[in-house]
Design an enzyme around this catalytic site. Structure first.
Site, PDB file in Angstrom:
ATOM      1  CG  HIS A   6      -3.876  -1.236  -2.154  1.00  0.00           C
ATOM      2  ND1 HIS A   6      -4.440   0.015  -2.150  1.00  0.00           N
ATOM      3  CD2 HIS A   6      -3.572  -1.515  -0.859  1.00  0.00           C
ATOM      4  CE1 HIS A   6      -4.470   0.489  -0.922  1.00  0.00           C
ATOM      5  NE2 HIS A   6      -3.940  -0.425  -0.112  1.00  0.00           N
TER       6      HIS A   6
ATOM      7  CB  SER B  12      -0.957   0.005   1.187  1.00  0.00           C
ATOM      8  OG  SER B  12      -0.248  -0.162   2.391  1.00  0.00           O
TER       9      SER B  12
ATOM     10  CE  LYS C 105      -7.578  -0.068   0.844  1.00  0.00           C
ATOM     11  NZ  LYS C 105      -7.843   1.073   1.722  1.00  0.00           N
TER      12      LYS C 105
HETATM   13  C1  LIG Z   1      -3.390  -3.505   2.264  1.00  0.00           C
HETATM   14  C2  LIG Z   1      -4.568  -3.071   3.080  1.00  0.00           C
HETATM   15  N1  LIG Z   1      -5.260  -3.991   3.758  1.00  0.00           N
HETATM   16  C3  LIG Z   1      -6.330  -3.668   4.508  1.00  0.00           C
HETATM   17  C4  LIG Z   1      -6.746  -2.356   4.611  1.00  0.00           C
HETATM   18  C5  LIG Z   1      -7.928  -2.010   5.472  1.00  0.00           C
HETATM   19  O1  LIG Z   1      -9.059  -1.851   4.683  1.00  0.00           O
HETATM   20  P1  LIG Z   1     -10.268  -0.891   5.079  1.00  0.00           P
HETATM   21  O2  LIG Z   1      -9.802   0.525   4.863  1.00  0.00           O
HETATM   22  O3  LIG Z   1     -11.348  -1.305   4.140  1.00  0.00           O
HETATM   23  O4  LIG Z   1     -10.587  -1.146   6.503  1.00  0.00           O
HETATM   24  C6  LIG Z   1      -6.078  -1.360   3.902  1.00  0.00           C
HETATM   25  C7  LIG Z   1      -6.542   0.051   4.008  1.00  0.00           C
HETATM   26  O5  LIG Z   1      -5.894   0.995   3.795  1.00  0.00           O
HETATM   27  C8  LIG Z   1      -4.954  -1.715   3.116  1.00  0.00           C
HETATM   28  O6  LIG Z   1      -4.252  -0.797   2.454  1.00  0.00           O
END
Ligand SMILES: Cc1ncc(COP(=O)(O)O)c(C=O)c1O
Length: 406
Positions: A219, A191, A250
């Site tokens: 992502h 991310s 997202k």
């Molecule tokens: C790689 C990754 N996993 C999980 C999440 C968490 O997801 P959510 O924002 O839907 O709670 C994010 C959020 O930024 C993320 O970037």
């Protein structure tokens, strides 16, 4: 000696953070929690009364505000109301929850799927439901915080391997050869860096060492693979991952998280995950919006191609302008600045020319690795991306991050 509340470490922590935020605000370099009043389909936003180009969105396919998705959400409120008044296991399971889970399972190539109220909670709960005190969990050093927190909560032995370094992982797997159960967890697309996990090697190591593989596709859905189905499609390794996690916040313009996998795995999680059993169900509007989004992704395949083309244009263009974009191959494009201060100054310059991009600084990334974390989506047109890159280039030159063009 007794401590007063003003002197204890909780108070000290609170006041140190508040002071840091105050200092940043006074210096005009605080860019977080900015009020956005209009999203305008994702390519442009209204921030503090100013219209800006949006280069900080995770709506990779530009689906925010899509008329079909909005209509589905509105119709669900009319039909079911705004909430489910309870947890899924008791009175909170709607037919559309099941429909969404079947759709996700089909999209992700699993036998079944289960949804949660956020992506964060999904990782936290699934990792800590699957492994416990006598198990070992192996996690890439740059995995998302929700995975790290799930590993810590699980009580399993927590082994971190160097970022995308499968030799390091292999050495650590060998060291744990006597442990009964092993789980390897990795982001598909990282991310903060935008680079892609080495899925073929991870699969090989899982097979060689009898480990389970969990991949976070937050992502990569809509981003990787010809039809946007994620990292398995990208590498032509359909069916290789045991536990496919994703978010509905997202590419899918809703909120929530999910896991897809075998029917038994999902049945187990449905009856063991504390976040599933003890937390309220996703609201109807969010479920219906998610369902419609998967249909739109199928019906409008040009979006996947466009975000992939836009990512290539953005990465190549920034590199040509002298920026270090690390190893990204995706729409998440880090623009390396180095010090936190430099990242703040570049951001300030860029915002002055109405390009909305945000800095990521320590401790979210290693010290000295502060960056702008820029993203492009299918909502951007190539000429807009060119203009944004020129703005970033002028800002980079103004603060001495890059030199003048040759
Ligand atoms: C790689 C990754 N996993 C999980 C999440 C968490 O997801 P959510 O924002 O839907 O709670 C994010 C959020 O930024 C993320 O970037």
């Amino acid at each position: 000696m007794e401590l007063t509340r003003n002197e204890d470490s909780i108070s000290r922590r609170i006041s140190a953070m508040c002071q840091r935020v105050r200092n940043a605000k006074e210096a005009g370099i605080y860019f977080y929690n900015m009020p956005i009043t209009e999203l305008r389909g994702g390519a442009r936003v209204q921030v503090n009364g100013r219209e800006m180009g949006m280069y900080a969105s995770y709506s990779y396919l530009g689906l925010i505000g899509h008329p079909r998705i909005n209509a589905a959400a509105t119709a669900a409120v009319d039909e079911y109301g705004s909430g489910t008044h309870g947890v899924r296991s008791l009175a909170g399971s709607l037919d559309i929850h099941r429909e969404l889970e079947a759709t996700i399972a089909e999209f992700q190539g699993g036998e079944a799927a289960i949804t949660f109220s956020s992506g964060y909670v999904t990782n936290l709960s699934v990792v800590s439901t699957l492994v416990g005190r006598h198990d070992v969990v192996f996690s890439d050093k740059l995995n998302h915080a929700s995975i790290v927190d799930g590993c810590l909560l699980s009580g399993a032995k927590f082994v971190r391997f160097r970022h995308r370094d499968t030799s390091d992982l292999e050495a650590k797997l060998k060291r744990e050869k006597d442990s009964t159960s092993k789980l390897i967890v990795s982001d598909a697309v990282f991310s903060m860096d935008g680079d892609i996990a080495d899925l073929p090697k991870l699969v090989e190591l899982c097979q060689a060492h009898g480990a389970w593989l969990m991949i976070d596709e937050a992502h990569s859905i809509g981003v990787l693979g010809k039809t946007g189905r994620g990292i398995e499609e990208h590498f032509g390794l359909e069916g290789a991952i045991d536990i496919k996690m994703g978010t509905l916040s997202k590419t899918i313009p809703s909120v929530g998280g999910y896991v897809a996998g075998s029917s038994d795995l999902i049945e187990f999680i449905r009856h063991r995950s504390r976040a599933y059993i003890f937390s309220a169900a996703l609201p109807p509007a969010q479920v219906a919006a998610s369902l419609a989004s998967f249909q739109v992704i199928r019906d409008e395949p040009w979006r996947v191609e466009k975000v992939q083309d836009n990512a290539v244009q953005f990465i190549d263009g920034l590199k040509a302008r002298g920026f270090n974009t690390l190893e990204t191959e995706t729409p998440i494009v880090p623009i390396l600045c180095g010090s936190d201060e430099l990242a703040f100054y570049v951001t300030r310059e860029v915002h002055q020319e109405d390009v909305f991009v945000l800095p990521v600084v320590s401790p979210a990334v290693q010290e000295g690795q502060a960056r702008l974390r820029a993203t492009v989506t299918a909502a951007h047109e190539p000429h807009e991306i060119d203009e944004a890159m020129d703005v970033i280039s002028r800002a980079g030159r103004a603060v001495g991050l890059v030199g003048d063009p040759a």
